[in-house]
Enzyme design. Structure first.
Site, PDB file in Angstrom:
ATOM      1  N   HIS A  61       0.836  -1.202   0.000  1.00 18.22           N
ATOM      2  CA  HIS A  61       0.000   0.000   0.000  1.00 18.22           C
ATOM      3  C   HIS A  61       0.868   1.248   0.000  1.00 18.22           C
ATOM      4  CE1 HIS A  61      -4.054   1.805   1.433  1.00 18.22           C
ATOM      5  NE2 HIS A  61      -3.314   2.761   0.910  1.00 18.22           N
ATOM      6  N   HIS A  63       1.381   5.285  -2.062  1.00 19.10           N
ATOM      7  CA  HIS A  63       0.874   6.313  -2.988  1.00 19.10           C
ATOM      8  C   HIS A  63       2.074   7.028  -3.587  1.00 19.10           C
ATOM      9  CE1 HIS A  63      -3.316   5.953  -1.593  1.00 19.10           C
ATOM     10  NE2 HIS A  63      -2.769   5.689  -0.416  1.00 19.10           N
ATOM     11  N   ASP A 153      -9.109   2.816  -3.173  1.00 17.84           N
ATOM     12  CA  ASP A 153      -8.486   3.323  -1.951  1.00 17.84           C
ATOM     13  C   ASP A 153      -8.595   4.840  -1.836  1.00 17.84           C
ATOM     14  OD1 ASP A 153      -6.918   2.916   0.469  1.00 17.84           O
ATOM     15  OD2 ASP A 153      -5.467   4.180  -0.555  1.00 17.84           O
ATOM     16  N   HIS A 180     -10.773   0.055   1.327  1.00 15.17           N
ATOM     17  CA  HIS A 180     -10.625   1.145   2.306  1.00 15.17           C
ATOM     18  C   HIS A 180     -12.015   1.360   2.871  1.00 15.17           C
ATOM     19  CE1 HIS A 180      -9.595   5.591   3.216  1.00 15.17           C
ATOM     20  NE2 HIS A 180     -10.898   5.507   3.350  1.00 15.17           N
ATOM     21  N   HIS A 233      -5.297  -1.063   5.965  1.00 10.36           N
ATOM     22  CA  HIS A 233      -5.096  -0.192   7.125  1.00 10.36           C
ATOM     23  C   HIS A 233      -6.170  -0.357   8.208  1.00 10.36           C
ATOM     24  CE1 HIS A 233      -7.808   2.396   4.888  1.00 10.36           C
ATOM     25  NE2 HIS A 233      -6.904   2.886   4.093  1.00 10.36           N
ATOM     26  N   ASP A 306       0.806   2.116   3.926  1.00  7.93           N
ATOM     27  CA  ASP A 306       0.011   3.272   3.490  1.00  7.93           C
ATOM     28  C   ASP A 306       0.873   4.538   3.452  1.00  7.93           C
ATOM     29  OD1 ASP A 306      -1.982   4.921   2.623  1.00  7.93           O
ATOM     30  OD2 ASP A 306      -3.169   4.843   4.467  1.00  7.93           O
ATOM     31  N   HIS A 310       2.688  13.956   1.291  1.00  8.05           N
ATOM     32  CA  HIS A 310       2.030  15.220   0.951  1.00  8.05           C
ATOM     33  C   HIS A 310       3.074  16.325   0.931  1.00  8.05           C
ATOM     34  CE1 HIS A 310      -2.112  13.874   1.047  1.00  8.05           C
ATOM     35  NE2 HIS A 310      -1.874  13.234   2.186  1.00  8.05           N
ATOM     36  N   PHE A 324      -4.977  14.210   5.002  1.00  9.94           N
ATOM     37  CA  PHE A 324      -4.780  12.990   5.789  1.00  9.94           C
ATOM     38  C   PHE A 324      -3.603  12.216   5.206  1.00  9.94           C
ATOM     39  CE2 PHE A 324      -9.297  13.924   6.390  1.00  9.94           C
ATOM     40  CZ  PHE A 324      -9.482  13.666   7.740  1.00  9.94           C
ATOM     41  N   GLY A 325      -2.763  11.651   6.073  1.00 14.18           N
ATOM     42  CA  GLY A 325      -1.724  10.771   5.550  1.00 14.18           C
ATOM     43  C   GLY A 325      -0.375  10.978   6.175  1.00 14.18           C
TER      44      GLY A 325
END
Lengths: 427, 309
Positions: A61, A63, A153, A180, A233, A306, A310, A324-325
């Site tokens: 997972h 990004h 997701d 998700h 997650h 995950d 950002h 979020f993240g």
């Protein structure tokens, strides 16, 4: 030079549940020999004495934000972070801009990833066109174009009929579904876990029921359709219980957990602010205990971080507006070591199953996830003992949004070998 | 042999022997159709109403022609003309028809079970021309006739029925008929369109479609309706054609071509590649001619009670 010889390491063999002292010889991207006392004058040598050597770690997972949000991350920066973090393979989530929802897009994406060529980049494809949760994507054509899993997701699939049909339909193509889970009607504008921290700080809450209720629905759907469904997650104690119950009924369901959901609870928001703002939100100590038990009981079968990078401006300022993240790809391994090995929740063999063997099986990567001759030469070497400080400003990921800055951790990767090439090596 | 059924409501009610009687008579009519001019008087003076509550061209025309070739008077009654549009209940519409004193009624309706329902109070012969997702007996009979005339031995035959089994009355009637004659039936298609409980039809579900075709002697493709995509049963026409449509001539390991069938109307390029529709191993057009012949056989058998004609 095509040959690499790893000398004197402790080899972790998750496929046969064994740990042995031996050497590993790699030739032309393939593991060709595993035994003690190998000598090969032509091979580049790595001295792994005192280190753990296992099949390359796979992060289910991540990004990488490409295409569309390259200011947060791109295939190059993300791949570098993966290699630095000891990962030889990653599964990218398809919630890019545009989302990866067509065979053409996934082909382009995978071809871009091959150009970068630092790490094995796999991709999930969207469940619904445009991630809009309305119409199913071309599942079969996407699989033929390279999709390894299906996921919306970042968004929960609200439409029960869509998911019911998808679960039934996807069986034909033997492609797993990653969910998700978050009932958006309940979650609304919520920011942090429902409870004392939300009350104290005056933030809107994300109730556990938003996650648990959707997991409950989708467990029923998975059981009814026979689909292979993976909940990503996981964050709550109840969800662990629910999944275990359905596993015992024969449903093909399992889950993964991030390092931050194992290490931080919602009190961390007070200390770390928006750097600890993540979905699902950090929960309670009771949830952390339950998640760890879930790993021990085989409910959670994969560790997936995950990695959600950002840009600074996405995280600064107004807490309620912050993204979020958490960016964690290059420290995920020592974070898991802290959460699970140091607490003796699992041993190193389990560790490699959760981070390599199981995700390889889940994605149908038959040449990965095991340390044995004939397999792809994806290998991660870890130093189990030496402590280092996390320095977020040294991240190669573009995402510096990470609450773990300054933490002293051990279990760092010292070499990452991808398809027989040494992509990262500490002297 | 005396024919014991007043109506033809479904294949399910017929025995294997009764199916063979209809096939034999259908075969005679199929031969007879080759001659011109064609005019028989066996059923002259009998009246037939074609009552179609659902759009159909080929089945309605086929029944109309079958009746006229046998000398019947045929009245077509379609939904647009119906008093149902004026607010009359279905039951009253049918009871009104009952007072018309006709001899036979061919009915198609979108609701499963309607032919059985009206057969309980209408005084004349009822022929089911397709009810909802339940039965389409004359389609099954014409398919069986087409196979038999092509030289297929039912006891050593496997038919793969591929596509939208879930909504298909054709799949139900045909598989029931095939089993009664001793054939093996396999089903394949998108799992969303293969219903739970399909065991009741005694066919085997085989995935993927390629494997179902490999095991079959006859490949029977079902029509895919656009609204199934809209309802989310499969994602797109392109995807359907890629994985569930017939793209090349199916062949046995020993080099024999397998037969291709389809109840029509065909969506070219969706369930079957356009080039295969008129291909020499396609029985699709012959099915239409057999349809006319079998409907003549059905009308005659029901009305004259199976007396040898």
């Amino acid at each position: 030079m095509n040959k690499v010889l790893i000398k004197n390491g402790t080899l972790i063999l998750p496929q046969s549940n064994r740990t042995i002292e031996a050497d590993v010889l790699i030739d032309d991207g393939v593991i060709v020999q595993i035994e003690p006392g190998i000598n090969d004058g032509k091979a580049e040598r790595i001295n792994a004495s005192g280190y753990l050597v296992g099949p390359g770690l796979i992060n289910l997972h991540v990004h990488f934000r490409e295409p569309g949000e390259e200011k947060k991350e791109d295939l190059f920066s993300g791949s570098r972070a993966a290699v630095k973090g000891g990962f030889t393979s990653v599964l990218c989530m398809p919630n890019t801009r545009p989302p990866i929802d067509s065979p053409l897009l996934i082909s382009c994406f995978l071809s871009r990833a091959r150009e970068v060529g630092l790490v094995n980049v796999f991709s999930a494809a969207a469940i619904s066109l445009g991630l809009e949760g309305k119409a199913m994507t071309d599942v079969g054509l996407l699989k033929n174009a390279g999709a390894k899993a299906l996921s919306d997701d970042g968004k929960c699939v609200k439409d029960s009929r869509l998911l019911y049909r998808l679960m039934t339909y996807s069986r034909y193509f033997h492609i797993p579904i990653i969910l998700h889970e978050e009932d958006i009607d309940i979650a609304g504008e919520g920011q942090v876990n429902e409870g004392s921290v939300a009350v104290k700080l005056g933030y809107r809450s994300l109730p556990k029921a938003a996650e648990d209720s959707m997991i409950a629905r989708d467990l029923v759907l998975a059981q009814s359709t026979g689909a292979t469904v993976h909940f990503t997650h996981l964050s709550t104690a109840l969800s662990v219980k629910l999944i275990e119950w359905f596993q015992n009924q024969g449903a093909k369901v399992a889950a993964d957990v991030t390092p931050h959901h194992l290490l931080l609870d919602d009190q961390s928001i007070i200390q770390y602010g928006s750097r600890a703002k993540v979905k699902p939100p950090l929960r309670d100590q009771t949830d952390i205990v339950a998640l760890k038990e879930g790993i021990q009981r085989g409910v959670i079968r994969i560790l997936a971080s995950d990695h959600a990078p950002h840009a600074n401006e996405d995280k600064e300022g107004d807490f309620n507006e912050a993204a979020f993240g958490i960016s964690n790809l290059e420290i995920a391994v020592p974070l898991y070591v802290k959460a699970l090995i140091e607490d003796e929740i699992i041993n190193w063999l389990d560790f490699w199953k959760l981070l390599s063997f199981n995700p390889a099986q889940f994605l149908g990567l038959t040449k990965k996830g095991s340390l044995e001759t004939g397999m792809d030469a994806d290998i991660t070497i870890l130093d189990p003992d030496t402590h280092h400080e996390v320095k977020v400003n040294e991240f190669v990921s573009k995402g510096k949004n990470c609450p773990f800055d300054g933490w002293q951790l051990k279990g760092w990767p010292v070499a990452t070998i991808v398809n027989g090439k040494i992509m990262m090596r500490h002297s | 042999m005396k024919w014991k059924h007043k109506h033809l409501l479904g294949i399910d009610q017929l025995s294997g022997e009764e199916i063979r009687i209809l096939l034999e008579k259908g075969n005679q009519y199929r031969e007879w159709l080759e001659q011109s001019p064609k005019q028989l008087t066996r059923l002259s003076g009998y009246y037939l109403i074609n009552l179609f509550f659902e759009a159909s061209t080929r089945t309605r025309v086929s029944f109309e022609m079958a009746g006229k070739l046998l000398g019947m008077e045929v009245v077509n009654f379609t939904n647009e003309l119906s008093s149902l549009n004026k607010g009359e209940s279905f039951r009253d519409t049918v009871r009104t028809l009952a007072r018309m004193k006709v001899d036979a009624l061919v009915i198609r309706h979108r609701s499963s079970g309607i032919p059985i329902y009206i057969s309980q109070f209408l005084p004349f012969h009822i022929i089911n021309a397709g009810d909802g997702m339940r039965e389409h007996p004359t389609q099954a009979l014409l398919d069986l006739l087409t196979m038999e005339r092509d030289g297929i031995d039912f006891t050593r035959n496997t038919v793969a029925i591929i596509g939208d089994i879930l909504h298909s009355r054709v799949a139900r009637s045909l598989s029931i008929g095939l089993k009664k004659l001793g054939s093996q039936v396999i089903f394949s298609g998108p799992p969303t369109l293969i219903p739970k409980g399909i065991e009741v039809l005694e066919g085997q579900v085989v995935y993927p479609v390629e494997e179902a075709i490999r095991q079959a002697d006859v490949v029977y493709l079902l029509r895919i309706q656009k609204e199934r995509q809209e309802a989310g049963f499969f994602p797109s026409a392109k995807e359907y054609a890629s994985f569930f449509g017939l793209k090349e001539k199916p062949k046995d390991p020993d080099g024999r071509w397998k037969k291709i069938m389809h109840p029509g109307p065909v969506n070219r390029g969706l369930e079957i590649d356009s080039s295969l529709v008129e291909e020499e191993n396609s029985l699709i057009e012959e099915q239409v001619s057999c349809g006319l012949a079998i409907r003549m056989a059905v009308l005659e058998t029901l009305i004259l009670g199976g007396a040898n004609g």
